[in-house]
Design an enzyme around this catalytic site. Sequence first.
Site, PDB file in Angstrom:
ATOM      1  N   CYS A  46       0.861  -1.179   0.000  1.00  0.00           N
ATOM      2  CA  CYS A  46       0.000   0.000   0.000  1.00  0.00           C
ATOM      3  C   CYS A  46       0.901   1.233   0.000  1.00  0.00           C
ATOM      4  CB  CYS A  46      -0.881  -0.005   1.251  1.00  0.00           C
ATOM      5  SG  CYS A  46      -1.806   1.532   1.500  1.00  0.00           S
ATOM      6  N   CYS A  55       0.284   3.244   3.696  1.00  0.00           N
ATOM      7  CA  CYS A  55       0.746   2.746   5.005  1.00  0.00           C
ATOM      8  C   CYS A  55       1.834   1.689   4.883  1.00  0.00           C
ATOM      9  CB  CYS A  55      -0.425   2.223   5.824  1.00  0.00           C
ATOM     10  SG  CYS A  55      -1.062   0.616   5.279  1.00  0.00           S
ATOM     11  N   CYS A  94      -7.351  -0.694   1.264  1.00  0.00           N
ATOM     12  CA  CYS A  94      -6.436  -1.246   2.264  1.00  0.00           C
ATOM     13  C   CYS A  94      -7.173  -1.356   3.594  1.00  0.00           C
ATOM     14  CB  CYS A  94      -5.230  -0.321   2.393  1.00  0.00           C
ATOM     15  SG  CYS A  94      -4.106  -0.782   3.723  1.00  0.00           S
ATOM     16  N   CYS A 101      -8.244  -4.692  -9.962  1.00  0.00           N
ATOM     17  CA  CYS A 101      -7.734  -3.588 -10.759  1.00  0.00           C
ATOM     18  C   CYS A 101      -7.252  -2.510  -9.787  1.00  0.00           C
ATOM     19  CB  CYS A 101      -8.877  -3.066 -11.626  1.00  0.00           C
ATOM     20  SG  CYS A 101      -8.392  -1.775 -12.758  1.00  0.00           S
TER      21      CYS A 101
END
Length: 176
Positions: A85, A88, A133, A156
């Site tokens: 991510c 984070c 996330c 995607c």
Amino acid sequence: MTREEFLAAVLSLAAFPLEGCARSTVVGPNENGVAGSNDFEVKKSEAEWRALLTPLAYTVLFQEGTETPGTSPLNDEYRAGTFLCAACFVPLFDARAKYDSGTGWPSFWDPIPSRLALKRDLTFGMERTEYHCARCGGHRGHVFDDGAEPTGKRYCNNGVALRFVAQGEAAPLLRN
Ligand SMILES: [Zn+2]
């Protein structure tokens, strides 16, 4: 829905790519019944996230924006490694699950378990599945059923919402 609202919906539909990571808005609770972004482990103010991210990354991750297809260098990234991510830094996808969907956005057939959360997205008169996330709430894109084997799923994912770490490279420390 009135006729005018219907026409407006049809017109807005035509303005965005339907099969890709089209723009969406927050429309309600996710599948866990969690509304909004108040229940994520990583909580930062808009100013804090903006200080850490590029303007485009902020728009995609926290305003559910969409990058222009074909613009991410990660489209061509096929080395062994992990996709994190970009907000984070938690690992979200193993590079082995990446494939070329032909959409112009990095695509994966499976995430690392428990790292993503789903949300129903009813914009544009369609029912789609938005995903983000699970740790910081950063928007990634949508999940479709036209993906690659073995799962048949297509996650995607906007490239700007990812950071790639090649095998053997040091991953950044998790942001809290
Ligand atoms: Zn995150």
